[in-house]
Design a protein around this motif. Structure first.
Motif, PDB file in Angstrom:
ATOM      1  N   GLU A  88       0.819  -1.212   0.000  1.00 53.90           N
ATOM      2  CA  GLU A  88       0.000   0.000   0.000  1.00 53.90           C
ATOM      3  C   GLU A  88       0.853   1.262   0.000  1.00 53.90           C
ATOM      4  O   GLU A  88       0.554   2.231  -0.700  1.00 53.90           O
ATOM      5  CB  GLU A  88      -0.916  -0.019   1.240  1.00 53.90           C
ATOM      6  CG  GLU A  88      -2.129   0.850   1.101  1.00 53.90           C
ATOM      7  CD  GLU A  88      -3.103   0.621   2.229  1.00 53.90           C
ATOM      8  OE1 GLU A  88      -3.207   1.518   3.084  1.00 53.90           O
ATOM      9  OE2 GLU A  88      -3.736  -0.454   2.253  1.00 53.90           O
ATOM     10  N   ARG A  89       1.923   1.257   0.762  1.00 52.16           N
ATOM     11  CA  ARG A  89       2.792   2.436   0.875  1.00 52.16           C
ATOM     12  C   ARG A  89       3.648   2.632  -0.372  1.00 52.16           C
ATOM     13  O   ARG A  89       3.898   3.756  -0.790  1.00 52.16           O
ATOM     14  CB  ARG A  89       3.682   2.292   2.110  1.00 52.16           C
ATOM     15  CG  ARG A  89       4.554   3.480   2.366  1.00 52.16           C
ATOM     16  CD  ARG A  89       5.295   3.347   3.684  1.00 52.16           C
ATOM     17  NE  ARG A  89       6.268   4.401   3.804  1.00 52.16           N
ATOM     18  CZ  ARG A  89       7.512   4.238   4.168  1.00 52.16           C
ATOM     19  NH1 ARG A  89       7.951   3.046   4.494  1.00 52.16           N
ATOM     20  NH2 ARG A  89       8.334   5.255   4.240  1.00 52.16           N
ATOM     21  N   GLU A  90       4.131   1.520  -0.940  1.00 54.67           N
ATOM     22  CA  GLU A  90       5.032   1.569  -2.099  1.00 54.67           C
ATOM     23  C   GLU A  90       4.502   0.669  -3.215  1.00 54.67           C
ATOM     24  O   GLU A  90       4.865  -0.505  -3.299  1.00 54.67           O
ATOM     25  CB  GLU A  90       6.449   1.130  -1.698  1.00 54.67           C
ATOM     26  CG  GLU A  90       7.179   2.085  -0.790  1.00 54.67           C
ATOM     27  CD  GLU A  90       7.449   3.440  -1.432  1.00 54.67           C
ATOM     28  OE1 GLU A  90       7.595   3.528  -2.672  1.00 54.67           O
ATOM     29  OE2 GLU A  90       7.499   4.424  -0.680  1.00 54.67           O
ATOM     30  N   PRO A  91       3.637   1.200  -4.080  1.00 57.10           N
ATOM     31  CA  PRO A  91       3.061   0.361  -5.143  1.00 57.10           C
ATOM     32  C   PRO A  91       4.078  -0.165  -6.151  1.00 57.10           C
ATOM     33  O   PRO A  91       3.818  -1.153  -6.823  1.00 57.10           O
ATOM     34  CB  PRO A  91       2.030   1.274  -5.807  1.00 57.10           C
ATOM     35  CG  PRO A  91       2.370   2.653  -5.370  1.00 57.10           C
ATOM     36  CD  PRO A  91       3.098   2.545  -4.077  1.00 57.10           C
ATOM     37  N   LEU A  92       5.254   0.457  -6.250  1.00 56.33           N
ATOM     38  CA  LEU A  92       6.291  -0.014  -7.172  1.00 56.33           C
ATOM     39  C   LEU A  92       7.389  -0.804  -6.457  1.00 56.33           C
ATOM     40  O   LEU A  92       8.451  -1.047  -7.018  1.00 56.33           O
ATOM     41  CB  LEU A  92       6.908   1.172  -7.939  1.00 56.33           C
ATOM     42  CG  LEU A  92       5.957   1.948  -8.853  1.00 56.33           C
ATOM     43  CD1 LEU A  92       6.695   3.087  -9.547  1.00 56.33           C
ATOM     44  CD2 LEU A  92       5.304   1.026  -9.869  1.00 56.33           C
ATOM     45  N   HIS A  93       7.124  -1.238  -5.220  1.00 55.99           N
ATOM     46  CA  HIS A  93       8.120  -1.987  -4.452  1.00 55.99           C
ATOM     47  C   HIS A  93       8.374  -3.347  -5.103  1.00 55.99           C
ATOM     48  O   HIS A  93       7.455  -4.040  -5.527  1.00 55.99           O
ATOM     49  CB  HIS A  93       7.638  -2.193  -3.008  1.00 55.99           C
ATOM     50  CG  HIS A  93       8.651  -2.814  -2.122  1.00 55.99           C
ATOM     51  ND1 HIS A  93       8.657  -4.160  -1.834  1.00 55.99           N
ATOM     52  CD2 HIS A  93       9.711  -2.281  -1.477  1.00 55.99           C
ATOM     53  CE1 HIS A  93       9.677  -4.416  -1.034  1.00 55.99           C
ATOM     54  NE2 HIS A  93      10.328  -3.292  -0.803  1.00 55.99           N
ATOM     55  N   HIS A  94       9.641  -3.706  -5.202  1.00 55.14           N
ATOM     56  CA  HIS A  94      10.079  -4.997  -5.726  1.00 55.14           C
ATOM     57  C   HIS A  94      11.198  -5.516  -4.835  1.00 55.14           C
ATOM     58  O   HIS A  94      11.743  -4.775  -4.012  1.00 55.14           O
ATOM     59  CB  HIS A  94      10.621  -4.840  -7.157  1.00 55.14           C
ATOM     60  CG  HIS A  94       9.578  -4.593  -8.190  1.00 55.14           C
ATOM     61  ND1 HIS A  94       8.806  -3.446  -8.226  1.00 55.14           N
ATOM     62  CD2 HIS A  94       9.185  -5.343  -9.242  1.00 55.14           C
ATOM     63  CE1 HIS A  94       7.988  -3.507  -9.253  1.00 55.14           C
ATOM     64  NE2 HIS A  94       8.197  -4.645  -9.897  1.00 55.14           N
ATOM     65  N   LEU A  95      11.546  -6.772  -5.014  1.00 49.14           N
ATOM     66  CA  LEU A  95      12.672  -7.369  -4.307  1.00 49.14           C
ATOM     67  C   LEU A  95      13.696  -7.861  -5.322  1.00 49.14           C
ATOM     68  O   LEU A  95      13.337  -8.404  -6.368  1.00 49.14           O
ATOM     69  CB  LEU A  95      12.220  -8.559  -3.450  1.00 49.14           C
ATOM     70  CG  LEU A  95      11.282  -8.241  -2.298  1.00 49.14           C
ATOM     71  CD1 LEU A  95      10.810  -9.526  -1.626  1.00 49.14           C
ATOM     72  CD2 LEU A  95      11.952  -7.312  -1.282  1.00 49.14           C
ATOM     73  N   VAL A  96      14.970  -7.691  -4.986  1.00 50.94           N
ATOM     74  CA  VAL A  96      16.067  -8.216  -5.783  1.00 50.94           C
ATOM     75  C   VAL A  96      16.710  -9.329  -4.977  1.00 50.94           C
ATOM     76  O   VAL A  96      16.992  -9.175  -3.785  1.00 50.94           O
ATOM     77  CB  VAL A  96      17.116  -7.125  -6.095  1.00 50.94           C
ATOM     78  CG1 VAL A  96      18.353  -7.728  -6.758  1.00 50.94           C
ATOM     79  CG2 VAL A  96      16.517  -6.042  -6.966  1.00 50.94           C
ATOM     80  N   GLY A  97      16.911 -10.463  -5.613  1.00 48.09           N
ATOM     81  CA  GLY A  97      17.542 -11.593  -4.946  1.00 48.09           C
ATOM     82  C   GLY A  97      17.843 -12.697  -5.933  1.00 48.09           C
ATOM     83  O   GLY A  97      17.758 -12.508  -7.150  1.00 48.09           O
ATOM     84  N   GLU A  98      18.193 -13.843  -5.382  1.00 48.85           N
ATOM     85  CA  GLU A  98      18.497 -15.011  -6.202  1.00 48.85           C
ATOM     86  C   GLU A  98      17.355 -16.000  -6.073  1.00 48.85           C
ATOM     87  O   GLU A  98      17.030 -16.447  -4.977  1.00 48.85           O
ATOM     88  CB  GLU A  98      19.806 -15.642  -5.746  1.00 48.85           C
ATOM     89  CG  GLU A  98      20.998 -14.743  -6.009  1.00 48.85           C
ATOM     90  CD  GLU A  98      22.301 -15.345  -5.538  1.00 48.85           C
ATOM     91  OE1 GLU A  98      22.753 -16.337  -6.141  1.00 48.85           O
ATOM     92  OE2 GLU A  98      22.850 -14.808  -4.553  1.00 48.85           O
ATOM     93  N   ASP A  99      16.751 -16.327  -7.211  1.00 47.48           N
ATOM     94  CA  ASP A  99      15.642 -17.270  -7.232  1.00 47.48           C
ATOM     95  C   ASP A  99      16.091 -18.595  -6.624  1.00 47.48           C
ATOM     96  O   ASP A  99      17.155 -19.076  -6.977  1.00 47.48           O
ATOM     97  CB  ASP A  99      15.182 -17.463  -8.683  1.00 47.48           C
ATOM     98  CG  ASP A  99      13.821 -18.113  -8.787  1.00 47.48           C
ATOM     99  OD1 ASP A  99      13.005 -17.897  -7.878  1.00 47.48           O
ATOM    100  OD2 ASP A  99      13.589 -18.819  -9.775  1.00 47.48           O
ATOM    101  N   PRO A 100      15.384 -19.139  -5.636  1.00 45.32           N
ATOM    102  CA  PRO A 100      14.024 -18.852  -5.189  1.00 45.32           C
ATOM    103  C   PRO A 100      13.940 -17.946  -3.954  1.00 45.32           C
ATOM    104  O   PRO A 100      12.981 -18.037  -3.197  1.00 45.32           O
ATOM    105  CB  PRO A 100      13.488 -20.245  -4.871  1.00 45.32           C
ATOM    106  CG  PRO A 100      14.675 -20.976  -4.324  1.00 45.32           C
ATOM    107  CD  PRO A 100      15.854 -20.444  -5.113  1.00 45.32           C
TER     108      PRO A 100
END
Length: 130
Positions: A88-100
């Motif tokens: 709700e606060r950050e509609p463009l929030h994403h995470l960067v990491g190594e799948d999975p």
């Protein structure tokens, strides 16, 4: 288009990834993920990279004088993924990491990439993000 606000040091990125994991445990996200918080979006038709960065940071409640801006393609080149994690606060929030996202990402590689993409936040005005 991926934007990370500071810190972008390996220690700061690791702390953020571990905090994401703890938050996921606390809020019942299954499985819990290790991911570094970023905001991300796409270049719109006819939009320059710089214009897209400015538009994306202007959607955020985050602030800070310095950001790092890169692309999902550059992250994938070093073995990292970007996944949507809007809230709700950050509609463009994403995470960067190594799948999975079950282990902390290689923050040394991420920090090196981000350090080379460091720039002034275009939304920063007189010490306050717009």
């Amino acid at each position: 288009m991926v934007v990370r606000f500071t810190p972008i040091s390996p220690a700061g990125l690791l702390k953020n990834a571990e905090a994401t994991y703890e938050d996921d445990l606390e809020f019942g996200h299954e499985p819990a993920r290790y991911g570094v918080s970023v905001i991300a979006g796409w270049c719109e038709e006819g939009e320059s990279f710089d214009d897209a960065v400015e538009r994306i940071v202007n959607t955020s409640s985050l602030n800070g004088k310095t950001i790092a801006a890169t692309t999902g393609n550059k992250l994938r080149e070093i073995g990292l993924e970007v996944v949507e994690d809007a809230n709700e606060r950050e509609p463009l929030h994403h995470l960067v990491g190594e799948d999975p996202f079950s282990e902390p990402p290689r923050v040394d590689l991420l920090a090196s990439l981000l350090d080379n993409c460091r720039r002034k936040n275009p939304a920063w005005t007189k010490g306050v993000a717009a």
